[in-house]
Design a protein around this motif. Structure first.
Motif, PDB file in Angstrom:
ATOM      1  N   MET A  13       0.876  -1.327  -0.087  1.00 57.00           N
ATOM      2  CA  MET A  13       0.094  -0.066   0.079  1.00 57.00           C
ATOM      3  C   MET A  13       0.899   1.232  -0.079  1.00 57.00           C
ATOM      4  N   MET A  14       2.038   1.378   0.671  1.00 58.48           N
ATOM      5  CA  MET A  14       2.749   2.376   0.777  1.00 58.48           C
ATOM      6  C   MET A  14       3.422   2.747  -0.450  1.00 58.48           C
ATOM      7  N   PHE A  15       3.718   1.568  -1.266  1.00 61.37           N
ATOM      8  CA  PHE A  15       4.535   1.531  -2.469  1.00 61.37           C
ATOM      9  C   PHE A  15       3.417   2.126  -3.363  1.00 61.37           C
ATOM     10  N   VAL A  16       2.471   1.664  -3.475  1.00 62.87           N
ATOM     11  CA  VAL A  16       1.369   1.988  -4.535  1.00 62.87           C
ATOM     12  C   VAL A  16       1.006   3.527  -4.450  1.00 62.87           C
ATOM     13  N   VAL A  17       0.805   4.137  -3.223  1.00 67.40           N
ATOM     14  CA  VAL A  17       0.407   5.336  -3.027  1.00 67.40           C
ATOM     15  C   VAL A  17       1.403   6.238  -3.191  1.00 67.40           C
ATOM     16  N   LEU A  18       2.376   5.912  -2.322  1.00 64.86           N
ATOM     17  CA  LEU A  18       3.512   6.882  -2.069  1.00 64.86           C
ATOM     18  C   LEU A  18       4.643   7.071  -3.423  1.00 64.86           C
ATOM     19  N   ALA A  19       4.722   5.723  -3.695  1.00 63.42           N
ATOM     20  CA  ALA A  19       5.800   5.435  -4.637  1.00 63.42           C
ATOM     21  C   ALA A  19       5.441   5.591  -6.097  1.00 63.42           C
ATOM     22  N   ASP A  20       4.001   5.674  -6.229  1.00 67.62           N
ATOM     23  CA  ASP A  20       3.505   5.458  -7.718  1.00 67.62           C
ATOM     24  C   ASP A  20       2.357   6.404  -7.891  1.00 67.62           C
ATOM     25  N   LEU A  21       1.369   6.390  -7.273  1.00 65.77           N
ATOM     26  CA  LEU A  21       0.056   6.992  -7.484  1.00 65.77           C
ATOM     27  C   LEU A  21       0.456   8.509  -7.167  1.00 65.77           C
ATOM     28  N   LEU A  22       0.920   8.997  -6.181  1.00 67.31           N
ATOM     29  CA  LEU A  22       1.136  10.545  -5.862  1.00 67.31           C
ATOM     30  C   LEU A  22       2.071  11.045  -6.657  1.00 67.31           C
ATOM     31  N   PRO A  23       3.343  10.624  -6.884  1.00 69.71           N
ATOM     32  CA  PRO A  23       4.251  10.763  -7.917  1.00 69.71           C
ATOM     33  C   PRO A  23       3.746  10.994  -9.176  1.00 69.71           C
ATOM     34  N   LYS A  24       2.980  10.189  -9.719  1.00 71.54           N
ATOM     35  CA  LYS A  24       2.575  10.358 -11.135  1.00 71.54           C
ATOM     36  C   LYS A  24       1.353  11.417 -11.461  1.00 71.54           C
ATOM     37  N   ARG A  25       0.572  11.349 -10.184  1.00 68.04           N
ATOM     38  CA  ARG A  25      -0.317  12.596 -10.159  1.00 68.04           C
ATOM     39  C   ARG A  25       0.253  13.891 -10.108  1.00 68.04           C
ATOM     40  N   LEU A  26       1.367  14.227  -9.414  1.00 66.73           N
ATOM     41  CA  LEU A  26       2.000  15.218  -9.399  1.00 66.73           C
ATOM     42  C   LEU A  26       2.642  15.563 -10.662  1.00 66.73           C
ATOM     43  N   SER A  27       3.154  14.526 -11.309  1.00 67.56           N
ATOM     44  CA  SER A  27       3.898  14.713 -12.740  1.00 67.56           C
ATOM     45  C   SER A  27       2.873  15.049 -13.958  1.00 67.56           C
ATOM     46  N   MET A  28       1.705  14.366 -13.804  1.00 66.57           N
ATOM     47  CA  MET A  28       0.762  14.780 -14.708  1.00 66.57           C
ATOM     48  C   MET A  28       0.076  16.002 -14.468  1.00 66.57           C
ATOM     49  N   ASN A  29       0.236  16.764 -13.416  1.00 69.49           N
ATOM     50  CA  ASN A  29      -0.149  18.169 -13.062  1.00 69.49           C
ATOM     51  C   ASN A  29       0.713  19.190 -13.664  1.00 69.49           C
ATOM     52  N   GLU A  30       1.932  18.786 -13.521  1.00 69.27           N
ATOM     53  CA  GLU A  30       3.045  19.793 -13.884  1.00 69.27           C
ATOM     54  C   GLU A  30       4.071  19.026 -14.561  1.00 69.27           C
ATOM     55  N   PRO A  31       3.781  18.521 -15.868  1.00 70.03           N
ATOM     56  CA  PRO A  31       4.926  17.610 -16.510  1.00 70.03           C
ATOM     57  C   PRO A  31       6.293  18.271 -16.981  1.00 70.03           C
ATOM     58  N   GLU A  32       6.085  19.484 -17.436  1.00 69.21           N
ATOM     59  CA  GLU A  32       7.360  20.109 -17.813  1.00 69.21           C
ATOM     60  C   GLU A  32       8.224  20.673 -16.683  1.00 69.21           C
ATOM     61  N   ARG A  33       7.609  21.089 -15.727  1.00 70.53           N
ATOM     62  CA  ARG A  33       8.202  21.445 -14.426  1.00 70.53           C
ATOM     63  C   ARG A  33       9.096  20.568 -13.813  1.00 70.53           C
ATOM     64  N   VAL A  34       8.221  19.366 -13.658  1.00 72.03           N
ATOM     65  CA  VAL A  34       8.984  18.072 -12.774  1.00 72.03           C
ATOM     66  C   VAL A  34      10.105  17.358 -13.857  1.00 72.03           C
ATOM     67  N   ALA A  35       9.704  17.495 -15.176  1.00 77.70           N
ATOM     68  CA  ALA A  35      10.750  16.724 -16.034  1.00 77.70           C
ATOM     69  C   ALA A  35      11.970  17.762 -15.909  1.00 77.70           C
ATOM     70  N   MET A  36      11.886  18.948 -16.129  1.00 81.64           N
ATOM     71  CA  MET A  36      13.158  19.985 -16.067  1.00 81.64           C
ATOM     72  C   MET A  36      13.770  19.689 -14.835  1.00 81.64           C
ATOM     73  N   THR A  37      13.129  19.416 -13.543  1.00 82.90           N
ATOM     74  CA  THR A  37      13.831  19.559 -12.417  1.00 82.90           C
ATOM     75  C   THR A  37      14.612  18.078 -12.184  1.00 82.90           C
ATOM     76  N   LEU A  38      14.147  17.128 -12.809  1.00 83.89           N
ATOM     77  CA  LEU A  38      14.544  15.676 -12.534  1.00 83.89           C
ATOM     78  C   LEU A  38      15.538  15.360 -13.832  1.00 83.89           C
ATOM     79  N   VAL A  39      15.606  16.286 -14.549  1.00 82.10           N
ATOM     80  CA  VAL A  39      16.496  15.661 -15.947  1.00 82.10           C
ATOM     81  C   VAL A  39      17.828  15.709 -15.575  1.00 82.10           C
ATOM     82  N   GLY A  40      18.534  16.566 -14.702  1.00 76.42           N
ATOM     83  CA  GLY A  40      19.758  16.645 -14.576  1.00 76.42           C
ATOM     84  C   GLY A  40      20.206  15.404 -13.779  1.00 76.42           C
ATOM     85  N   PRO A  41      19.731  15.044 -12.744  1.00 76.28           N
ATOM     86  CA  PRO A  41      19.985  13.546 -12.068  1.00 76.28           C
ATOM     87  C   PRO A  41      19.782  12.407 -12.990  1.00 76.28           C
TER      88      PRO A  41
END
Length: 431
Positions: free
Chosen positions: A105-133
């Protein structure tokens, strides 16, 4: 350890979805404004193979570690809580199930659903933040990623599928974006209509926007000054066609401004004896599209053209303003102006016979009309379906709509009543 694994898994989930969901048009705009991170995301989108391979390596590795760590971390605690109330064997089995459920449950919610929801809401900003690492990890794991990627490319070729994504943007993509913007309230009704009309320029023929033959106001070379003045007063236009005797013997055109200057200077108006008044007219065939006639206007530096058919007979005239009015639609047409198709209070429509078919389709919500390419107007549709010249009370039914001719002027269809009927009837003319 579980918190670290969840955070790492969330990182890879956000990196994967944000890159896939990022809009290239928005990234290009940010890159043009000087954002180097947007340029990096665009570069990765061009060749995302290694990027997604590293994401999958991370996700799968973390999933295996989560199973190992989760069982060892939580099972003993659940077992200690359950031993006082049940047998040891049952407590161990139930403790394992509870540990597995909690970690999942923790992995489904915290490692999958929540991060993907955040990424869908602001995909360009998230992608530019994580592209360096992610680029750093891609370099570190490049040998492993290369091997896995090569194997994947081989399997894709065996399956006959493309190795690289097709990022070509079509007019359908732009229309879909405009529709999404319209539904979100960002694009107004009139603005969406303008976008659709622009793409229709390549499919609409000049006959859909021209002034038809019977409505053309023209001068004959032998018309005297009194007749010219009277005709201008009765039918004011910016441009008038000039013919030898009848409308099919086109000589050129005269600009109303030039005539007014003659009047203001007190000079006589004589079309035959003053050829300087008459300008050479652009002649175009009736099968040209609006986009093609726009090109001809630009090349000839003209904004007025005569449309002729294959027998060199004049079928109409068109101006640059006619084309732009077709594009702008309701942005330039006021409520007081006569509309070619009008929705009535009972849901039916009253349309002119010269209403272009794309306008009829849009008003009725129809995707297509039968026998495409054989006509451009509502009157032409009725002629093709009836196989003769329509007369009053003639009826044609198509896709649940009833088209009834209510007024005919000579042989021209003037008014058509369009009403909804049930059930829909396809391609069935009724006299």
């Amino acid at each position: 350890m579980i918190v670290v694994l969840i955070a790492a898994s969330a990182f890879f989930s956000m990196a994967e979805l944000s890159l896939a969901a990022s809009r290239r048009l928005r990234l290009r705009q940010l890159a043009d404004e000087g954002d180097s991170r947007a340029a990096q995301v665009l570069k990765v989108q061009e060749q995302p193979g290694y990027y997604f391979t590293v994401v999958q390596i991370g996700v799968n590795t973390l999933a295996i570690l989560a199973g190992v760590v989760g069982e060892g971390a939580l099972t003993p605690h659940f077992e200690a809580l359950l031993r006082p109330v049940m047998e040891i064997d049952n407590a161990q089995r139930l403790a394992f199930a509870l540990s597995f459920g909690c970690v999942t449950m923790m992995f489904v919610v915290l490692a999958d659903l929540l991060p993907k929801r955040l990424s869908m809401n602001e995909p360009e900003r998230v992608a530019m933040t994580l592209v360096g690492p992610m680029i750093f990890l891609t370099l570190v794991l490049r040998p492993v990623a290369w091997g896995l990627n090569a194997l994947t490319d081989l399997l894709l070729r065996i399956l006959g599928r493309p190795v690289k994504p097709d990022n070509t943007i079509t007019h359908a993509d732009i229309l879909a974006l405009a529709e999404a913007g319209h539904q979100a309230g960002v694009v107004a009704d009139a603005e969406q209509q303008v976008i659709e009309n622009i793409f229709e320029l390549d499919t609409r023929t000049v006959e859909s926007s021209m002034t038809s033959r019977e409505r053309i106001v023209y001068f004959s070379l032998d018309d005297d000054e009194t007749l010219v003045r009277t005709r201008i007063a009765e039918s004011p236009h910016s441009t008038y066609l000039v013919c030898e005797q009848d409308i099919d013997q086109v000589v050129g055109y005269v600009d109303a401004t030039d005539l007014f200057q003659r009047v203001l200077r007190g000079e006589p108006i004589s079309l035959r004896s003053d050829p300087a008044l008459i300008k050479k007219v652009l002649i175009v065939p009736d099968r040209l599209t609006l986009a093609e006639v726009m090109t001809q206007f630009r090349q000839a530096h003209e904004d007025f053209a005569v449309i002729v058919n294959e027998y060199s007979l004049v079928v109409g005239v068109i101006t640059l303003n006619d084309v732009m009015s077709t594009v702008m639609g309701s942005l330039v047409h006021t409520d007081e102006e006569e509309q070619q198709i009008v929705r009535r209070d009972d849901g039916s429509f009253l349309a002119d016979g010269i209403t272009p078919i794309p306008d009829v389709q849009r008003s009725l919500g129809l995707d297509e009309f039968p026998h495409p390419g054989q006509y451009d107007t509502l009157a032409g549709f009725l002629m093709v379906m009836l196989r003769r010249i329509p007369k009053r009370t003639d009826v044609v039914e198509w896709e649940g709509w009833r088209f009834e001719v209510v007024d005919v002027d000579s042989h021209r269809v003037d008014q058509v009543m369009i009403t909804r009927v049930q059930p829909p009837s396809r391609d069935t003319p009724h006299d």
